[in-house]
Design a protein around this motif. Structure first.
Motif, mmCIF file in Angstrom:
data_model
loop_
_atom_site.group_PDB
_atom_site.id
_atom_site.type_symbol
_atom_site.label_atom_id
_atom_site.label_comp_id
_atom_site.label_asym_id
_atom_site.label_seq_id
_atom_site.Cartn_x
_atom_site.Cartn_y
_atom_site.Cartn_z
ATOM 1 N N ILE A 1 -5.273 13.763 1.212
ATOM 2 C CA ILE A 1 -6.671 13.436 1.487
ATOM 3 C C ILE A 1 -7.589 14.403 0.746
ATOM 4 C CG2 ILE A 1 -8.422 13.351 3.311
ATOM 5 C CD1 ILE A 1 -6.267 12.118 5.118
ATOM 6 N N TRP A 2 -7.233 15.683 0.713
ATOM 7 C CA TRP A 2 -8.054 16.650 -0.045
ATOM 8 C C TRP A 2 -8.066 16.297 -1.521
ATOM 9 C CZ3 TRP A 2 -10.683 17.924 3.646
ATOM 10 C CH2 TRP A 2 -10.221 18.534 4.815
ATOM 11 N N VAL A 3 -6.874 15.970 -2.054
ATOM 12 C CA VAL A 3 -6.817 15.606 -3.474
ATOM 13 C C VAL A 3 -7.667 14.358 -3.721
ATOM 14 C CG1 VAL A 3 -5.305 14.939 -5.395
ATOM 15 C CG2 VAL A 3 -4.517 16.607 -3.738
ATOM 16 N N SER B 1 -5.381 5.231 -6.070
ATOM 17 C CA SER B 1 -4.594 6.104 -5.210
ATOM 18 C C SER B 1 -5.460 6.797 -4.163
ATOM 19 C CB SER B 1 -3.894 7.129 -6.102
ATOM 20 O OG SER B 1 -3.158 8.032 -5.350
ATOM 21 N N ALA B 2 -6.686 7.148 -4.552
ATOM 22 C CA ALA B 2 -7.565 7.817 -3.606
ATOM 23 C C ALA B 2 -7.927 6.879 -2.446
ATOM 24 C CB ALA B 2 -8.823 8.308 -4.314
ATOM 25 N N PHE B 3 -8.161 5.602 -2.758
ATOM 26 C CA PHE B 3 -8.441 4.635 -1.683
ATOM 27 C C PHE B 3 -7.239 4.505 -0.750
ATOM 28 C CE2 PHE B 3 -11.516 2.792 -4.868
ATOM 29 C CZ PHE B 3 -12.660 3.068 -4.127
ATOM 30 N N GLN B 4 -6.053 4.577 -1.340
ATOM 31 C CA GLN B 4 -4.827 4.503 -0.535
ATOM 32 C C GLN B 4 -4.692 5.766 0.321
ATOM 33 O OE1 GLN B 4 -2.512 2.071 -0.347
ATOM 34 N NE2 GLN B 4 -0.612 3.060 0.294
ATOM 35 N N SER B 5 -4.917 6.925 -0.295
ATOM 36 C CA SER B 5 -4.710 8.192 0.418
ATOM 37 C C SER B 5 -5.653 8.361 1.598
ATOM 38 C CB SER B 5 -4.884 9.382 -0.515
ATOM 39 O OG SER B 5 -3.891 9.380 -1.499
ATOM 40 N N ILE B 6 -6.920 7.931 1.443
ATOM 41 C CA ILE B 6 -7.823 8.108 2.572
ATOM 42 C C ILE B 6 -7.709 6.953 3.569
ATOM 43 C CG2 ILE B 6 -9.477 9.589 1.336
ATOM 44 C CD1 ILE B 6 -11.293 7.202 1.075
ATOM 45 N N GLY B 7 -6.800 6.015 3.277
ATOM 46 C CA GLY B 7 -6.446 5.027 4.291
ATOM 47 C C GLY B 7 -7.343 3.814 4.376
ATOM 48 N N ILE B 8 -8.204 3.579 3.375
ATOM 49 C CA ILE B 8 -9.016 2.372 3.495
ATOM 50 C C ILE B 8 -8.410 1.192 2.741
ATOM 51 C CG2 ILE B 8 -11.192 3.597 3.946
ATOM 52 C CD1 ILE B 8 -12.003 3.180 1.127
ATOM 53 N N SER C 1 -3.981 -4.946 2.619
ATOM 54 C CA SER C 1 -3.504 -6.050 1.775
ATOM 55 C C SER C 1 -4.662 -6.855 1.197
ATOM 56 C CB SER C 1 -2.550 -6.937 2.563
ATOM 57 O OG SER C 1 -3.182 -7.414 3.717
ATOM 58 N N THR C 2 -5.720 -7.051 1.977
ATOM 59 C CA THR C 2 -6.819 -7.898 1.508
ATOM 60 C C THR C 2 -7.691 -7.200 0.465
ATOM 61 O OG1 THR C 2 -8.002 -7.151 3.453
ATOM 62 C CG2 THR C 2 -7.041 -9.347 3.544
ATOM 63 N N LEU C 3 -7.605 -5.873 0.358
ATOM 64 C CA LEU C 3 -8.464 -5.157 -0.595
ATOM 65 C C LEU C 3 -7.681 -4.583 -1.765
ATOM 66 C CD1 LEU C 3 -10.821 -3.175 1.813
ATOM 67 C CD2 LEU C 3 -11.433 -5.089 0.345
ATOM 68 N N ASN D 1 -1.956 6.357 6.965
ATOM 69 C CA ASN D 1 -2.969 7.373 6.676
ATOM 70 C C ASN D 1 -4.159 7.250 7.627
ATOM 71 O OD1 ASN D 1 -1.396 8.402 4.620
ATOM 72 N ND2 ASN D 1 -2.405 7.229 3.016
ATOM 73 N N ARG D 2 -4.592 6.007 7.922
ATOM 74 C CA ARG D 2 -5.714 5.898 8.872
ATOM 75 C C ARG D 2 -5.293 6.217 10.295
ATOM 76 N NH1 ARG D 2 -5.890 0.955 6.160
ATOM 77 N NH2 ARG D 2 -4.950 -0.633 7.458
ATOM 78 N N GLU D 3 -4.073 5.812 10.657
ATOM 79 C CA GLU D 3 -3.573 6.150 11.995
ATOM 80 C C GLU D 3 -3.551 7.672 12.161
ATOM 81 O OE1 GLU D 3 -2.442 4.488 14.806
ATOM 82 O OE2 GLU D 3 -3.360 2.740 13.861
#
Ligand code: HEM
Ligand code: FES
Lengths: 224, 254
Positions: A17-19, A180-187, A190-192, B242-244
């Protein structure tokens, strides 16, 4: 509780998340830097005046500190995760199936493109910020003539080539990095996912094309 | 033997135990039928080795129908070998050609020590589950099906996540030996269903803490895990994890 929260800030997920957050900040910085640089093409005086406004404002120290901070955050956690990752597999595979698509290559080479970018950034700052100091005055106000430095610097084809290579590496870095940043911060979801992938490509292409324009344009100016 | 049998040249990792260094040994296996499973081919080789008084190759297996997750080995650089969404036991020899050279290695993950040859100790995954991948609160008997407050799409998604058999292919495939896809599947599965809500906030925090302590690598979103997963679990699960986790750390009351 509080102690475990502090510990969690160093967990595998928070490291990423920091990265990611610092990487996103750096991407926004890239856009700002891009906007500023594009003034050199519009008008040399406008570019020099813009640069002068930036350097002569005491606020610049704060802005520089913020940028350095995010770079430090990005590099620190990026190095730490990668060192841990190498340690997590002490014996490597004898044979490894490789994927050759651009996205996988960009992803697999993140530490290397990143390290080369660091070298580039240090050189970039030495060459420009701490480079030769030419002056010019507009309506009696004396200021640094960065435009002249640019023309001189990019009049040398080697510098143009080095810059183009660095920007290509940067675009490969952000090609994986943005998604990757969108993946890492969890947003991501599948739809996005496809949208984020496309956005990442678009960003990467915009960065490489626009940033390469500057040295090439300066070089052509010199030839004329 | 029918005429379409194959002769294969195997390069197999042999290691006495977790303390001793291993090395590759070469074997030639003749009369391999394309209808055999990969494990049956290894069985045939092992019988041959036993007849010669040599030590058979140790590998894990149990169900031989793709549901227990025991049988993972890396075949020519791919966990569970070529073929999408298959376990080693489901891999047929028709995926290979006569004269092929095949490299067979154990999972190379620090947290999974090699016990012998191709068999690794996967209890690290059990430890992640023990840290919170279960439901302790009592929900009573199975309720009337139509009274469960869970939508079909969510139930389907939870089912996809529950398909994880804990085989370890994700960590084996990952360039960082990270267990994130496994953790993501397990945490998603319970977070999506009503029964998982009571312990939801603690679960992600505790399971990730355990995962980190076991020495797995960090996820870098490359996605090799989803390609290797015999159950087709997608890395969107990792974004959900990650969100969890963020929710768990930032809003947990205990
Ligand atoms: C302007 C410069 C840079 C930009 C815009 C940038 C951007 C990004 C972004 C958006 C990410 C993705 C974050 C994530 O996946 O969570 C990333 C990851 C990363 N960056 Fe950078 N970065 C820059 C410079 C650097 C430098 C100088 C280094 C190295 C010393 C570096 C090393 C890395 C590494 C190792 C990763 C992690 C990738 C991985 O392993 O998945 N970056 N960067
Ligand atoms: S032996 Fe059970 S999954 Fe292969």
């Amino acid at each position: 509780m509080s102690l475990s929260v502090i510990k969690a800030f160093r967990s595998s997920i928070f490291k990423k998340i920091w990265v990611a957050l610092s990487g996103m900040f750096l991407c926004i910085f890239l856009l700002g830097h891009l906007a500023g640089n594009s003034m050199m093409i519009i008008n040399p005086e406008m570019f020099n005046r813009y640069a002068h406004t930036l350097i002569s404002n005491p606020f610049i120290y704060f802005a520089e500190a913020v940028i350095v901070f995010f770079f430090f955050l990005h590099i620190f956690w990026a190095i730490k995760t990668n060192v841990e990752n190498w340690r997590a597999r002490p014996i490597s595979y004898h044979k490894r199936a490789t994927k050759w698509d651009l996205q996988s290559l960009a992803s697999a080479t993140m530490p290397y493109t990143g390290a080369l970018l660091l070298v580039f950034i240090v050189k970039h700052i030495i060459d420009f910020k701490y480079g030769p100091y030419y002056t010019i005055s507009y309506e009696g106000v004396q200021m640094r003539n960065l435009y002249q430095l640019l023309l001189e610097y990019f009049g040398n084809i080697h510098n143009v080539i080095a810059y183009v290579i660095a920007m290509t590496l940067l675009s490969i870095h952000v090609l994986h990095g943005v998604w990757s940043a969108f993946q890492s911060i969890g947003i991501n979801r599948s739809t996005l996912n496809t949208t984020f992938r496309r956005f990442s490509y678009l960003f990467s292409v915009i960065i490489v094309i626009s940033y390469i324009t500057f040295p090439v344009w300066c070089y052509i100016q010199g030839v004329k | 033997m029918s005429s379409n049998t194959m002769t294969l040249y195997l390069q197999v990792w042999r290691q006495k135990n977790s303390n001793e260094a291993g090395a590759f040994s070469n074997y030639e296996v003749a009369n391999v039928s394309p209808d055999m499973s990969f494990l049956e081919m290894l069985d045939m080789l092992n019988e041959d080795l036993a007849r010669q008084g040599l030590d058979p190759i140790q590998y894990d297996h149990d169900c031989r129908e793709g549901i227990c997750g025991a049988c993972g080995v890396v075949i020519n650089g791919e966990p569970h070998g070529p073929g999408k969404q298959t376990t080693t036991c489901e891999l047929h020899m028709r995926n290979f050609k006569n004269g092929d050279a095949i490299v067979i290695e154990p999972w190379r993950v620090k947290a999974f020590a090699v016990l012998k040859d191709l068999a690794v100790d996967r209890s690290a995954y059990d430890k992640i589950i023990q840290a919170g991948g279960f439901i302790k609160v009592n929900y009573g008997n199975a309720p009337e099906a139509n009274s469960l407050p869970v939508g079909k799409d969510v139930a389907d998604l939870a089912m996809d996540m529950a398909a994880c058999i804990g085989c370890g292919a994700c960590a084996a495939a990952c360039k960082n030996a990270s267990a994130m896809l496994f953790a993501a599947a397990k945490i998603s599965h319970l977070a999506l269903l009503p029964q998982g809500q009571v312990e939801r906030k603690k679960r992600a925090a505790n399971m990730i803490k355990a995962m980190d302590e076991l020495g797995f690598g960090n996820c870098t979103n490359q996605g090799l895990c989803e390609d290797a997963c015999p159950k087709g679990i997608n890395i969107n699960a990792i974004a959900r994890l990650n969100r969890e986790y963020l929710d768990s750390i930032l809003t947990c009351n205990f």
